[in-house]
Design an enzyme around this catalytic site. Structure first.
Site, PDB file in Angstrom:
ATOM      1  N   CYS A   1       1.499  -8.063   9.018  1.00  0.00           N
ATOM      2  CA  CYS A   1       1.909  -6.739   8.530  1.00  0.00           C
ATOM      3  C   CYS A   1       1.001  -6.202   7.433  1.00  0.00           C
ATOM      4  O   CYS A   1       0.694  -5.001   7.399  1.00  0.00           O
ATOM      5  CB  CYS A   1       3.347  -6.783   8.040  1.00  0.00           C
ATOM      6  SG  CYS A   1       3.607  -7.873   6.602  1.00  0.00           S
TER       7      CYS A   1
ATOM      8  N   HIS B   1       7.001  -8.223   3.542  1.00  0.00           N
ATOM      9  CA  HIS B   1       6.731  -7.320   4.668  1.00  0.00           C
ATOM     10  C   HIS B   1       6.195  -5.990   4.129  1.00  0.00           C
ATOM     11  O   HIS B   1       6.890  -5.264   3.429  1.00  0.00           O
ATOM     12  CB  HIS B   1       7.987  -7.076   5.499  1.00  0.00           C
ATOM     13  CG  HIS B   1       7.715  -6.272   6.735  1.00  0.00           C
ATOM     14  ND1 HIS B   1       6.765  -6.647   7.663  1.00  0.00           N
ATOM     15  CD2 HIS B   1       8.229  -5.103   7.180  1.00  0.00           C
ATOM     16  CE1 HIS B   1       6.720  -5.755   8.637  1.00  0.00           C
ATOM     17  NE2 HIS B   1       7.594  -4.800   8.363  1.00  0.00           N
TER      18      HIS B   1
ATOM     19  N   ASP C   1       5.845   1.777  10.825  1.00  0.00           N
ATOM     20  CA  ASP C   1       5.603   0.334  10.841  1.00  0.00           C
ATOM     21  C   ASP C   1       4.981  -0.082  12.176  1.00  0.00           C
ATOM     22  O   ASP C   1       5.570   0.130  13.235  1.00  0.00           O
ATOM     23  CB  ASP C   1       6.933  -0.403  10.643  1.00  0.00           C
ATOM     24  CG  ASP C   1       6.747  -1.888  10.402  1.00  0.00           C
ATOM     25  OD1 ASP C   1       5.605  -2.373  10.461  1.00  0.00           O
ATOM     26  OD2 ASP C   1       7.764  -2.578  10.143  1.00  0.00           O
TER      27      ASP C   1
END
Length: 260
Positions: free
Chosen positions: A69, A109, A124
């Site tokens: 991520c 994250h 995302d």
């Protein structure tokens, strides 16, 4: 158009001459998810490089790798900023459905918050195969894509004020929490991504420093490769096969375009 912009468009097969409007962001997210895998190979191999723009270009575009991520959303953040969007990064804490608890690693994250027409959206492309493929407003509105149903829900208490929730197509019947985040905490310096990387590499409870994991969406579902198995979801049907070191490398190149 600068070289980075052109190279990223080429990586995700997006037209070089098209102005990216807000309405086209879902297409950008879809093509990014189909082109760039979520993978931890460098972490598993113990490699550590500073997360910079040049590093991201070299790893994800030049070497045709994917990332976690803090790499995938970082390069998308730079691309969106290059194309005139009001974006910032923030950090979330992932939720484990099996234990119904948030992970003990903290906020590892990294995601994007995008501001458009006085509304903030969650963007995302770095949450494995659990991708909404749409910018999600922080209003609770449900968005449906080829990957399932998704929303951002307001939380009533705790250090985080919103949660990303999902119902993955063919897998979930009820809403599941993916992660929670604090919308008031944002950053623009990629140095913070290095803090996340250090935790992912070093923390004893990190899931990414123990076994290789590569996953990517496909037109018909998704594919996931580990050091012991290869799993394919095709229109709701799942197949799983065992792999060894030879087949691992073959599948890695064939399905993800990564050579090892």
């Amino acid at each position: 158009m600068n070289e980075f912009d052109l190279l990223f468009r080429r990586r995700i097969s997006f037209p070089a001459n098209e102005t990216i409007s807000f309405e086209r962001l879902n297409t950008v997210l879809e093509r990014t998810a189909l082109a760039i895998p979520f993978e931890n190979l460098r972490v598993f191999e113990g490699k550590r490089d500073a997360v910079t723009k040049n590093y991201l270009i070299d790893k994800i575009i030049v070497n045709n790798e994917g990332g976690l991520c803090y790499e995938l959303n970082a390069i998308l953040y730079l691309f969106l900023m290059q194309n005139g969007f009001d974006v910032r990064l923030t950090r979330g804490i992932t939720f484990k459905s099996d234990t119904q608890q948030y992970v003990t690693l903290g906020k590892t994250h990294v995601v994007i918050l995008l501001r458009y027409n006085d509304t903030t959206y969650l963007v995302d492309t770095g949450f494995g195969a659990n991708l909404s493929l749409n910018p999600l407003p922080l209003s609770g509105e449900v968005f449906t894509s080829t990957n399932g149903e998704f929303r951002v829900k307001k939380l009533s208490d705790g250090p985080n004020d919103y949660a990303f929730e999902m119902k993955i197509k063919h897998k979930d019947t009820d809403w599941k929490i993916g992660y929670a985040f604090d919308s008031s905490y944002t950053f623009t310096d990629l140095d913070e991504c290095n803090e996340v990387q250090s935790t992912v590499i070093e923390h004893p409870e990190s899931t990414f420093n123990k076994h290789p994991l590569i996953t990517k969406l496909t037109d018909q579902g998704n594919v996931t490769l580990t050091d012991t198995s290869f799993t394919q979801w095709v229109n709701g049907d799942v197949t799983k096969e065992e792999v060894d070191i030879v087949t691992f490398k073959e599948l890695l190149e064939r399905h993800f375009g990564i050579r090892k």
